[in-house]
Design an enzyme around this catalytic site. Structure first.
Site, mmCIF file in Angstrom:
data_model
loop_
_atom_site.group_PDB
_atom_site.id
_atom_site.type_symbol
_atom_site.label_atom_id
_atom_site.label_comp_id
_atom_site.label_asym_id
_atom_site.label_seq_id
_atom_site.Cartn_x
_atom_site.Cartn_y
_atom_site.Cartn_z
ATOM 1 N N SER A 64 42.860 41.621 36.410
ATOM 2 C CA SER A 64 42.268 42.351 35.291
ATOM 3 C C SER A 64 42.088 43.812 35.679
ATOM 4 C CB SER A 64 40.918 41.721 34.932
ATOM 5 O OG SER A 64 40.252 42.471 33.947
ATOM 6 N N GLY A 65 42.403 44.747 34.789
ATOM 7 C CA GLY A 65 42.232 46.161 35.086
ATOM 8 C C GLY A 65 43.046 46.566 36.311
#
Length: 416
Positions: A98-99
């Site tokens: 994520s990210g």
């Protein structure tokens, strides 16, 4: 068996009702679509499916703890495997990020010209450090103009979700549908309408939730999303990765619908003390920080509880608390060279005692340090790799014997 079934159902409900936020209708963009072929050796029964999960925020510095941890983990498996050419993608069956964690996962699992992973963990850490120095993901596009996410184009070019050595999952939040969206190689293999360029998936998962949304489209232009960073909904992608594996029996038959057949490591973003990052965090609305950190901890707690008695062996969570650098102290990175404070902070967190989130009891310090947990997990990866290699050899011997028997049968009949 009843406990296994209940665990499976719990994670299915978490995925459909809580994590992905839809209660009916057409969740087409979030469903698993089969395809992509079976992973070599990972599908053999009796082993474990190895899962890598990486938290992350919108900024490059949010991935420094994870990158430093991955450098250590890769060095450990190289040492135990006796090969400097070994890569983490050789030991994991699926990666979810994520990210900034999504950028790390995409880089380390991107397939190079020879079919091997294109980047090492050290390459990924170096990329994040360069982006930290340049204050973001943008790249110069002539003169003083900057192209958002342009650095991803240099790293991935025209590669798509199909161009990975193992399945990669990268979440973002789609403003158009007001629901999380999961970039998945399984969906990409099923239909070009869900095959996105890796650079676009990274730009989407890193889009600041308080900034301008990023518009990306599939390779064929059929699917379009207006994305902001995954921290809005899936800052910790561990539960999403687990449900993907448990529901995807075509690629992961070894999972057999049981969480006990998984070997999972989840790496958080850590917490920094006084720094520019802390000042930046202070500008973030308090309620937003509480929601993001609380959701990440809740996923950690739920996963740990689901593993039950196997939580210390089959599930490892790497998370660190803030550290303060002493005056005059020189930062030392993974390779021993002098480096900037950002990596020093990440390295210091790896030396801390591991932080565990316990349901309804908050956080507590474990007996092991993060570095010791990484070392222990590397041993589990090597054991699993050895089991698969042994099984492959046994299958080859059995196939050779069977083939030899088939060749000798006609001759025997002829003699009779």
């Amino acid at each position: 068996m009843e406990a296994d079934r209940l665990t499976y159902e719990i994670f299915s409900i978490l995925e459909s009702k809580f994590l992905f936020g839809y209660g009916g209708g057409d969740p087409k963009s979030l469903q698993y679509c089969g395809g992509g072929g079976a992973l070599p050796a990972s599908g053999s029964r009796g082993g474990k499916v190895c899962v890598l999960c990486i938290d992350g925020g919108a900024r490059p510095e949010d991935g420094l703890l994870a990158a430093s941890a991955l450098v250590r983990l890769e060095a450990a498996v190289q040492r135990r495997a006796g090969s400097k050419a070994a890569r983490l993608a050789d030991f994991f069956d699926v990666a979810a990020g994520s990210g900034a964690g999504g950028v790390l996962a995409a880089m380390m699992f991107a397939r190079g010209p020879c079919g091997r992973p294109m980047y090492s963990a050290d390459d990924a850490l170096g990329f994040l450090l360069r982006r930290v120095r340049r204050h973001g993901w943008s790249a110069r596009a002539g003169g003083l103009l900057r192209r958002p996410g342009g650095a991803f184009h240099k790293v991935f070019g025209e590669m798509t979700l199909r161009d990975t050595v193992r399945p990669v999952l990268v979440p973002c939040y789609d403003l158009a549908t007001r629901a999380p969206f999961l970039f998945s190689r399984a969906d990409a293999a099923q239909s070009t309408a869900y095959d996105f360029r890796l650079r676009d998936a990274c730009a989407a998962t890193c889009a600041p939730s308080a900034g301008t949304a990023v518009e990306v489209s599939s390779v064929d232009g059929v699917t379009r999303i207006t994305a902001v960073g995954s921290g809005v909904a899936l800052g910790n992608p561990t539960a999403a990765a687990i449900t993907h594996v448990l529901n995807n029996r075509r690629e992961f038959p070894a999972a057999a619908g049981s969480i006990d057949n998984l070997l999972v490591i989840s790496i958080g973003t850590g917490e920094t003390g006084n720094s520019r990052r802390a000042a930046s965090r202070a500008r973030t609305p308090v309620i937003a920080r509480i929601a993001a950190e609380g959701a990440s901890d809740m996923v950690d707690q739920a996963v740990a509880m689901a593993f039950g008695h196997n939580r210390t062996s089959n599930y490892v969570r790497i998370q660190g608390m803030g550290v303060a650098r002493r005056r005059g102290e020189r930062g030392v990175a993974c390779g021993g060279e002098e480096t900037e404070k950002a990596v020093w902070v990440a390295e210091a967190m790896l030396q801390q005692r591991n932080v565990e989130a316990v349901m309804f009891q908050g956080r507590r310090l474990a007996g092991e340090t993060n570095a010791e947990k990484l070392e222990r997990f590397s041993r589990e990866l090597i054991r699993e790799h050895g089991r698969r290699k042994q099984q492959q050899q046994q299958h080859q011997v059995a196939a050779t014997a069977r083939h030899a028997g088939e060749l000798s049968t006609p001759a025997t009949k002829k003699q009779l």
